[in-house]
Motif scaffolding. Structure first.
Motif, PDB file in Angstrom:
ATOM      1  N   SER A  89     105.131   7.002  62.870  1.00  0.00           N
ATOM      2  CA  SER A  89     104.775   8.286  63.179  1.00  0.00           C
ATOM      3  C   SER A  89     102.750   8.625  63.243  1.00  0.00           C
ATOM      4  CB  SER A  89     105.055   9.615  62.490  1.00  0.00           C
ATOM      5  OG  SER A  89     104.749   9.569  61.603  1.00  0.00           O
ATOM      6  N   CYS A  90     102.368   8.224  62.406  1.00  0.00           N
ATOM      7  CA  CYS A  90     101.079   7.998  62.235  1.00  0.00           C
ATOM      8  C   CYS A  90     100.084   6.588  62.219  1.00  0.00           C
ATOM      9  CB  CYS A  90     100.207   9.442  61.411  1.00  0.00           C
ATOM     10  SG  CYS A  90     100.400   8.156  60.153  1.00  0.00           S
ATOM     11  N   LYS A  91      98.397   6.893  61.913  1.00  0.00           N
ATOM     12  CA  LYS A  91      97.943   5.568  62.004  1.00  0.00           C
ATOM     13  C   LYS A  91      96.643   6.671  61.425  1.00  0.00           C
ATOM     14  CE  LYS A  91      95.834   2.626  64.924  1.00  0.00           C
ATOM     15  NZ  LYS A  91      95.099   1.885  65.566  1.00  0.00           N
ATOM     16  N   ILE A  92      96.309   5.961  59.972  1.00  0.00           N
ATOM     17  CA  ILE A  92      95.109   7.281  59.548  1.00  0.00           C
ATOM     18  C   ILE A  92      94.068   5.868  59.152  1.00  0.00           C
ATOM     19  CG2 ILE A  92      94.519   8.365  57.911  1.00  0.00           C
ATOM     20  CD1 ILE A  92      97.078   9.503  57.474  1.00  0.00           C
ATOM     21  N   TYR A  93      92.652   6.367  59.633  1.00  0.00           N
ATOM     22  CA  TYR A  93      91.504   5.295  58.621  1.00  0.00           C
ATOM     23  C   TYR A  93      90.650   6.132  58.463  1.00  0.00           C
ATOM     24  CZ  TYR A  93      91.667   2.298  63.625  1.00  0.00           C
ATOM     25  OH  TYR A  93      92.339   1.840  64.363  1.00  0.00           O
ATOM     26  N   TRP A  94      90.081   5.420  57.351  1.00  0.00           N
ATOM     27  CA  TRP A  94      89.633   5.988  56.489  1.00  0.00           C
ATOM     28  C   TRP A  94      87.740   4.993  56.548  1.00  0.00           C
ATOM     29  CZ3 TRP A  94      88.870   9.681  52.311  1.00  0.00           C
ATOM     30  CH2 TRP A  94      88.283   9.134  51.274  1.00  0.00           C
ATOM     31  N   ASN A  95      86.900   6.327  56.925  1.00  0.00           N
ATOM     32  CA  ASN A  95      85.626   4.982  56.801  1.00  0.00           C
ATOM     33  C   ASN A  95      86.017   4.310  57.459  1.00  0.00           C
ATOM     34  OD1 ASN A  95      83.253   6.398  56.233  1.00  0.00           O
ATOM     35  ND2 ASN A  95      82.843   4.886  53.771  1.00  0.00           N
ATOM     36  N   MET A  96      86.455   4.288  58.787  1.00  0.00           N
ATOM     37  CA  MET A  96      85.935   2.970  59.286  1.00  0.00           C
ATOM     38  C   MET A  96      85.574   3.129  60.908  1.00  0.00           C
ATOM     39  SD  MET A  96      88.136   0.218  60.064  1.00  0.00           S
ATOM     40  CE  MET A  96      89.309  -0.571  61.285  1.00  0.00           C
ATOM     41  N   PRO A  97      84.218   1.768  60.778  1.00  0.00           N
ATOM     42  CA  PRO A  97      83.725   1.647  61.935  1.00  0.00           C
ATOM     43  C   PRO A  97      84.161   2.102  62.830  1.00  0.00           C
ATOM     44  CG  PRO A  97      83.311   0.474  60.944  1.00  0.00           C
ATOM     45  CD  PRO A  97      84.414   1.174  59.655  1.00  0.00           C
ATOM     46  N   PHE A  98      84.586   2.529  64.778  1.00  0.00           N
ATOM     47  CA  PHE A  98      85.204   2.123  65.666  1.00  0.00           C
ATOM     48  C   PHE A  98      83.255   0.888  66.862  1.00  0.00           C
ATOM     49  CE2 PHE A  98      87.391   5.644  64.694  1.00  0.00           C
ATOM     50  CZ  PHE A  98      89.061   5.635  65.141  1.00  0.00           C
ATOM     51  N   ALA A  99      83.969   0.283  66.664  1.00  0.00           N
ATOM     52  CA  ALA A  99      83.997  -0.886  67.851  1.00  0.00           C
ATOM     53  C   ALA A  99      84.204   0.086  69.723  1.00  0.00           C
ATOM     54  CB  ALA A  99      84.904  -2.460  67.910  1.00  0.00           C
ATOM     55  N   THR A 100      82.721   0.293  69.870  1.00  0.00           N
ATOM     56  CA  THR A 100      82.864   1.321  70.684  1.00  0.00           C
ATOM     57  C   THR A 100      82.330   0.452  71.689  1.00  0.00           C
ATOM     58  OG1 THR A 100      80.560   1.787  70.081  1.00  0.00           O
ATOM     59  CG2 THR A 100      82.912   3.445  69.688  1.00  0.00           C
ATOM     60  N   THR A 101      82.520   0.490  73.202  1.00  0.00           N
ATOM     61  CA  THR A 101      81.469  -0.621  73.999  1.00  0.00           C
ATOM     62  C   THR A 101      80.353  -0.419  74.344  1.00  0.00           C
ATOM     63  OG1 THR A 101      82.026   0.700  76.351  1.00  0.00           O
ATOM     64  CG2 THR A 101      83.583  -0.901  75.567  1.00  0.00           C
ATOM     65  N   ARG A 102      79.496   0.816  74.137  1.00  0.00           N
ATOM     66  CA  ARG A 102      78.500   0.883  74.032  1.00  0.00           C
ATOM     67  C   ARG A 102      78.252   1.383  72.505  1.00  0.00           C
ATOM     68  NH1 ARG A 102      75.894   6.399  74.676  1.00  0.00           N
ATOM     69  NH2 ARG A 102      77.803   7.497  75.279  1.00  0.00           N
ATOM     70  N   ARG A 103      76.382   1.204  72.177  1.00  0.00           N
ATOM     71  CA  ARG A 103      76.529   1.117  71.100  1.00  0.00           C
ATOM     72  C   ARG A 103      76.603   3.133  70.433  1.00  0.00           C
ATOM     73  NH1 ARG A 103      73.115   0.905  66.319  1.00  0.00           N
ATOM     74  NH2 ARG A 103      71.743   2.126  67.239  1.00  0.00           N
ATOM     75  N   ILE A 104      76.695   3.724  69.540  1.00  0.00           N
ATOM     76  CA  ILE A 104      76.281   4.796  69.707  1.00  0.00           C
ATOM     77  C   ILE A 104      76.069   5.196  67.532  1.00  0.00           C
ATOM     78  CG2 ILE A 104      77.647   5.847  71.444  1.00  0.00           C
ATOM     79  CD1 ILE A 104      79.776   6.442  69.148  1.00  0.00           C
TER      80      ILE A 104
END
Ligand SMILES: [Zn+2]
Length: 310
Positions: A178-193
């Motif tokens: 039912s869920c996924k929970i991230y804690w303090n997790m960096p997202f690998a985005t396509t453009r650097r933010i």
């Protein structure tokens, strides 16, 4: 313990301390409790002696009811409550206080931790670069754990509720059907933010909603600015997450509690955006507030700053 109660009595403007001392402990407590109730109603708002904190509450749009809810529901000892009042009044034995208010001759009033800025209460609680690396993170995470473990339990990751104050590392990702929970997790985005590591990200797989949750505990007078800043800097991430997970709606939840418990009504309304939290938003708000306050007090105790008897 008695000293703190007397301090609270003085702070609350109860006048004749000697007369109060003659009361039985329970009566004394109830006098204090009644006075605190009045304080909850904001009746002491204009009291000139100790009004700096109340001015912050009023001028920065904080909720009196939420800000002082620790008196009603947090189950703190009266000693702790007295200490919080002392902090709210700025009556804490910092070097600046000793020098400016108590007129003690001191060679240097720079913060004993960073040696860079004057050692005021708000510097110690919210602006010291040295404490920011340890004590502030600890306080932040202690409050956030309350919400994190609540979510884990709601979504069935933990069958029984886990005590949020338990030490130990928090996994970066937990997941079930039912869920996924991230804690303090960096997202690998396509453009650097710049801001790609929010505190908690909750994926609700049934409703296809993603909640990006950001929490902060700044000085009371910075609550609104911090709230706006967080909303602004996470817009890019919301957009990028939207691209990464098509079909999901992405929502930002910004939660701010002042270092001495100050809260705006928006804390509760933001938290209520998460359906699992909507009926418990105030309950969670008070528990997170308590964690922040206790973190602030721990920090001051570690610096051996006790209440001044004045
Ligand atoms: Zn410092």
């Amino acid at each position: 313990m008695y000293e703190a109660a007397i301090y609270a009595a003085r702070t609350l403007g109860l006048g004749e301390i000697n007369a109060l001392m003659e009361l039985r402990k329970e009566e004394f407590k109830s006098v204090i409790r009644n006075a605190e109730e009045k304080l909850l109603l904001g009746e002491l708002m204009d009291k000139s002696m100790h009004s700096v904190f109340f001015k912050h509450v009023r001028d920065h749009g904080l909720s009196t009811q939420l800000t002082f809810s620790f008196l009603k529901s947090a189950g703190l000892m009266s000693e702790t409550e007295g200490f919080i009042f002392a902090c709210q009044d700025g009556v804490i034995n910092t070097l600046e206080y000793r020098s400016k208010v108590l007129q003690v001759q001191l060679p240097d009033t720079s913060c004993r931790r960073c040696k860079q800025h004057p050692e005021t209460l708000m510097h110690l609680l919210s602006a010291c670069p040295v404490l920011a690396r340890g004590a502030y993170i600890q306080r932040h995470n202690a409050a956030l754990r309350v919400l994190y473990y609540y979510l884990r339990h709601c979504y069935g990751i933990d069958v029984t509720p886990v005590l949020p104050y338990l030490p130990g590392d928090i996994p970066q990702v937990v997941e079930n059907d039912s869920c996924k929970i991230y804690w303090n997790m960096p997202f690998a985005t396509t453009r650097r933010i710049d801001h790609n590591k929010p505190d908690i990200v909750l994926f609700d797989k049934a409703t296809r909603d993603i909640y990006v949750i950001e929490f902060s505990a700044p000085a009371e007078y910075n609550i609104s600015a911090k709230e706006e800043h967080k909303r602004e800097i996470y817009q890019d991430l919301l957009f990028e997450i939207g691209k990464l997970y098509p079909g999901y709606r992405v929502k930002l939840v910004v939660l701010i509690v002042g270092v001495l418990g100050g809260m705006k009504q928006s804390f509760v309304s933001s938290l209520a955006k998460v359906p699992a939290c909507s009926s418990k938003a105030e309950f969670l708000a008070v528990r997170m507030q308590k964690a922040v306050i206790l973190g602030s007090l721990r920090l001051l105790r570690e610096m051996t700053l006790a209440c001044c008897d004045h």
